[in-house]
Design a protein around this motif. Structure first.
Motif, mmCIF file in Angstrom:
data_model
loop_
_atom_site.group_PDB
_atom_site.id
_atom_site.type_symbol
_atom_site.label_atom_id
_atom_site.label_comp_id
_atom_site.label_asym_id
_atom_site.label_seq_id
_atom_site.Cartn_x
_atom_site.Cartn_y
_atom_site.Cartn_z
ATOM 1 N N TYR A 269 -75.690 8.880 -34.573
ATOM 2 C CA TYR A 269 -76.834 9.741 -34.904
ATOM 3 C C TYR A 269 -76.807 11.037 -34.095
ATOM 4 O O TYR A 269 -76.970 12.134 -34.628
ATOM 5 C CB TYR A 269 -78.136 8.979 -34.641
ATOM 6 C CG TYR A 269 -79.342 9.879 -34.464
ATOM 7 C CD1 TYR A 269 -79.947 10.489 -35.561
ATOM 8 C CD2 TYR A 269 -79.851 10.135 -33.189
ATOM 9 C CE1 TYR A 269 -81.046 11.322 -35.386
ATOM 10 C CE2 TYR A 269 -80.945 10.957 -33.015
ATOM 11 C CZ TYR A 269 -81.536 11.556 -34.117
ATOM 12 O OH TYR A 269 -82.610 12.397 -33.941
ATOM 13 N N SER A 273 -76.315 14.193 -36.464
ATOM 14 C CA SER A 273 -77.603 14.675 -36.964
ATOM 15 C C SER A 273 -77.741 16.198 -36.974
ATOM 16 O O SER A 273 -78.343 16.731 -37.929
ATOM 17 C CB SER A 273 -78.752 14.041 -36.159
ATOM 18 O OG SER A 273 -78.657 14.369 -34.787
ATOM 19 N N ALA A 331 -79.956 1.405 -41.610
ATOM 20 C CA ALA A 331 -78.621 1.947 -41.863
ATOM 21 C C ALA A 331 -78.195 1.701 -43.304
ATOM 22 O O ALA A 331 -77.548 2.564 -43.931
ATOM 23 C CB ALA A 331 -77.619 1.325 -40.895
ATOM 24 N N THR A 332 -78.563 0.543 -43.863
ATOM 25 C CA THR A 332 -78.260 0.268 -45.273
ATOM 26 C C THR A 332 -78.969 1.260 -46.189
ATOM 27 O O THR A 332 -78.379 1.795 -47.139
ATOM 28 C CB THR A 332 -78.684 -1.167 -45.624
ATOM 29 O OG1 THR A 332 -78.001 -2.097 -44.776
ATOM 30 C CG2 THR A 332 -78.363 -1.484 -47.080
ATOM 31 N N LEU A 334 -79.972 4.263 -45.407
ATOM 32 C CA LEU A 334 -79.360 5.581 -45.234
ATOM 33 C C LEU A 334 -78.053 5.686 -46.020
ATOM 34 O O LEU A 334 -77.766 6.725 -46.631
ATOM 35 C CB LEU A 334 -79.100 5.837 -43.750
ATOM 36 C CG LEU A 334 -80.333 6.181 -42.912
ATOM 37 C CD1 LEU A 334 -80.003 6.112 -41.424
ATOM 38 C CD2 LEU A 334 -80.843 7.580 -43.271
ATOM 39 N N LEU A 335 -77.264 4.625 -46.025
ATOM 40 C CA LEU A 335 -76.009 4.658 -46.789
ATOM 41 C C LEU A 335 -76.283 4.765 -48.283
ATOM 42 O O LEU A 335 -75.617 5.529 -48.998
ATOM 43 C CB LEU A 335 -75.186 3.408 -46.487
ATOM 44 C CG LEU A 335 -73.848 3.298 -47.225
ATOM 45 C CD1 LEU A 335 -72.954 4.494 -46.919
ATOM 46 C CD2 LEU A 335 -73.139 1.997 -46.854
ATOM 47 N N THR A 338 -77.535 8.448 -48.918
ATOM 48 C CA THR A 338 -76.528 9.505 -48.750
ATOM 49 C C THR A 338 -75.388 9.388 -49.748
ATOM 50 O O THR A 338 -74.714 10.383 -50.045
ATOM 51 C CB THR A 338 -75.946 9.471 -47.325
ATOM 52 O OG1 THR A 338 -75.406 8.164 -47.055
ATOM 53 C CG2 THR A 338 -77.022 9.786 -46.294
ATOM 54 N N ILE A 350 -84.351 10.877 -45.716
ATOM 55 C CA ILE A 350 -83.306 10.734 -44.701
ATOM 56 C C ILE A 350 -83.929 10.721 -43.305
ATOM 57 O O ILE A 350 -83.577 9.898 -42.448
ATOM 58 C CB ILE A 350 -82.280 11.874 -44.819
ATOM 59 C CG1 ILE A 350 -81.578 11.836 -46.183
ATOM 60 C CG2 ILE A 350 -81.268 11.810 -43.690
ATOM 61 C CD1 ILE A 350 -80.739 10.603 -46.411
ATOM 62 N N LEU A 354 -83.780 7.698 -40.473
ATOM 63 C CA LEU A 354 -83.310 7.923 -39.107
ATOM 64 C C LEU A 354 -84.399 7.576 -38.088
ATOM 65 O O LEU A 354 -84.104 7.043 -37.016
ATOM 66 C CB LEU A 354 -82.869 9.379 -38.935
ATOM 67 C CG LEU A 354 -81.584 9.777 -39.672
ATOM 68 C CD1 LEU A 354 -81.361 11.285 -39.576
ATOM 69 C CD2 LEU A 354 -80.381 9.028 -39.107
ATOM 70 N N ALA A 414 -73.672 7.335 -42.034
ATOM 71 C CA ALA A 414 -74.337 6.103 -42.442
ATOM 72 C C ALA A 414 -73.380 4.913 -42.395
ATOM 73 O O ALA A 414 -73.788 3.799 -42.028
ATOM 74 C CB ALA A 414 -74.913 6.262 -43.848
ATOM 75 N N GLN A 417 -72.978 3.881 -38.772
ATOM 76 C CA GLN A 417 -74.198 3.230 -38.305
ATOM 77 C C GLN A 417 -74.333 1.818 -38.873
ATOM 78 O O GLN A 417 -74.680 0.880 -38.153
ATOM 79 C CB GLN A 417 -75.418 4.072 -38.689
ATOM 80 C CG GLN A 417 -75.529 5.369 -37.896
ATOM 81 C CD GLN A 417 -76.664 6.249 -38.373
ATOM 82 O OE1 GLN A 417 -77.008 6.259 -39.562
ATOM 83 N NE2 GLN A 417 -77.257 7.003 -37.455
ATOM 84 N N LEU A 418 -74.044 1.655 -40.163
ATOM 85 C CA LEU A 418 -74.175 0.331 -40.771
ATOM 86 C C LEU A 418 -73.126 -0.626 -40.219
ATOM 87 O O LEU A 418 -73.443 -1.786 -39.905
ATOM 88 C CB LEU A 418 -74.046 0.429 -42.292
ATOM 89 C CG LEU A 418 -74.178 -0.890 -43.065
ATOM 90 C CD1 LEU A 418 -75.511 -1.561 -42.762
ATOM 91 C CD2 LEU A 418 -74.022 -0.651 -44.563
#
Length: 453
Positions: A269, A273, A331-332, A334-335, A338, A350, A354, A414, A417-418
């Motif tokens: 992040y 970011s 994270a899921t 966000l993926l 995105t 988004i 975050l 993403a 992060q995931l």
């Protein structure tokens, strides 16, 4: 007896300090004095919090106060931007590796002496950075600055382990998160204000002054917290064996990996970011700063909820598991956003994802530290070193991966992060196995927790 907070029935790993004690008619005067000093420190918890908070905040200040000055350093030293970036890499590498050195030293010689040596070296290295005539010297002393600054990180955690246990230790880590969460936010702002008054060298002058003041505070008010009878007498070989024993402890390693991988999601992040929010979603620098600040506030607030409300009512493992699950879900989401599964999404969804991910770090990070350190009452320095180094190294690996697909997509952020969140959750479930150790909440002062099954 198992440690409080949901320990494995196999108990903490054995160390040299776990051997049968030799009976003595009465404790030596030095031991009695150290015990009295430790009790006095616990009674002055606000002072301890401020001192340890300052030690914890110094490394992010050293890293982030310098960020606004990077373009100016590039011009002033007539060096390529990529070379100047190595001044950041060197400092980060120093902070990671320095913990492996200072942690075992503090188990052998006590907390105070290695900390004071580290602080003096930090002050000298920072002062040299302020007058560095070329980028090569600046890189070298930024590395030394990181190595010395690592003493504050690792010994602060070890001191907490010396002074507290169970519910008190977990609460103290949540309080430290308040300080360590604010430091990265205010550091660039302080650096920007310093640059309005002076040039980039002034940033290092300010850091030198901060280092001198913090060294004086440590010298006057932070007494030794590790009694002589709990110190390790061996050298490098024993330190390596102690760390090897720690890594062989399945539960400790599970908490260490879970915390480090959660930290990797945080690093992803931080690295991505600015680009994602400003370049892809068109936010202004002011909007980015506001969102960055809000996310940090979310982390701090949840950390305080963890320390003030949850601990003592639910087990640390339940709070930790919930935090890791929320990070994974965020994270899921966000993926999916995105990657275009929901079509074109704007900045608001988004930013919300975050915010949830960052806030849940307030449950994950203090509880992994507390649970890991509760297994190592006789090797807190080495354990703290492993916890800190693993987090920095995993985070350093995760950071460059967020830009692997170029500048047109936020998907890599993403994905990192995931992947980090799922791996952290799996380490927690498969290695720590919390259901085997009971789920009773911590209650009362250190040592008074309900026995774990």
């Amino acid at each position: 007896m198992p440690e409080s907070g949901g320990q494995d029935t196999q108990g903490p790993i054995p160390t040299t300090a776990d051997a049968e004690p030799v009976e003595a008619p009465e404790p030596p005067k030095a031991v009695a004095a150290a015990t009295a000093a430790t009790a006095a420190l616990r009674r002055t918890s606000l002072l301890v919090t401020l001192v340890l908070g300052g030690l914890t905040a110094l490394p992010p200040l050293s890293m982030d106060m310098y960020l606004p000055a990077l373009p100016e350093v590039t011009d002033a030293l007539r060096s390529p931007a990529a070379t100047v970036q190595l001044t950041l890499t060197a400092c980060l590498a120093g902070m990671a590796l320095g913990q492996l050195v200072v942690g075992p030293m503090s188990d052998k010689w006590g907390r105070r002496r290695p900390l004071l040596i580290g602080m003096v070296v930090y002050v000298l290295a920072t002062a040299v950075c302020a007058f560095a005539p070329n980028v090569e010297l600046l890189i070298s002393f930024r590395l030394l600055q990181g190595l010395a600054g690592a003493a504050g990180i690792v010994i602060a955690r070890a001191v907490v382990r010396d002074l507290y246990d169970g519910v008190e230790m977990a609460r103290f880590f949540s309080t430290l998160m308040l300080i360590s969460g604010v430091a990265p936010v205010v550091a660039p702002l302080i650096g920007g204000q310093v640059l309005r008054l002076t040039d980039w060298r002034g940033v290092f002058v300010v850091l030198t002054v901060i280092g001198v003041l913090l060294t004086a505070v440590v010298f006057k008010w932070l007494h030794e917290t590790l009694p002589v009878e709990r110190r390790h007498s061996g050298g490098v070989g024993e330190a390596l064996r102690t760390m090897g024993g720690l890594l062989k402890d399945r539960v400790f390693t599970g908490y260490m990996l879970a915390g480090g991988l959660a930290f990797a999601a945080l690093f992803a992040y931080i690295s991505a970011s600015p680009f994602v929010v400003q370049e892809i979603y068109g936010a202004s620098p002011q909007t980015f700063s506001l969102l960055f600040g809000l996310n940090s506030v979310g982390l701090v607030v949840v950390g305080q909820i963890n320390g003030k409300l949850l601990i003592g009512r639910v087990s640390l493992d339940k709070a930790l598991g919930f935090g890791l699950a929320v990070i994974t879900l965020a994270a899921t989401a966000l993926l999916l956003m995105t990657s275009g599964v929901f079509g074109e999404v704007g900045l608001a969804p988004i930013a919300a994802g975050l915010f949830v991910l960052m806030s849940a770090m307030g449950l994950a990070m203090p509880n992994t530290n507390a649970q890991a350190l509760m297994r190592t009452p006789n090797a807190a320095g080495s354990a703290s070193a492993l916890l800190g180094t693993s987090s920095f190294l995993v985070g350093a690996v995760a950071s460059p991966l967020v830009g692997i697909a170029g500048e047109a997509t936020a998907v890599p952020m993403a994905v990192v992060q995931l992947a980090s969140a799922v791996a952290a959750l799996l380490c927690f479930l498969l290695l720590c196995r919390p259901w085997q150790r009971g789920q009773q909440p911590l209650t009362g002062p250190a040592g008074d927790a309900a026995p774990q099954k």
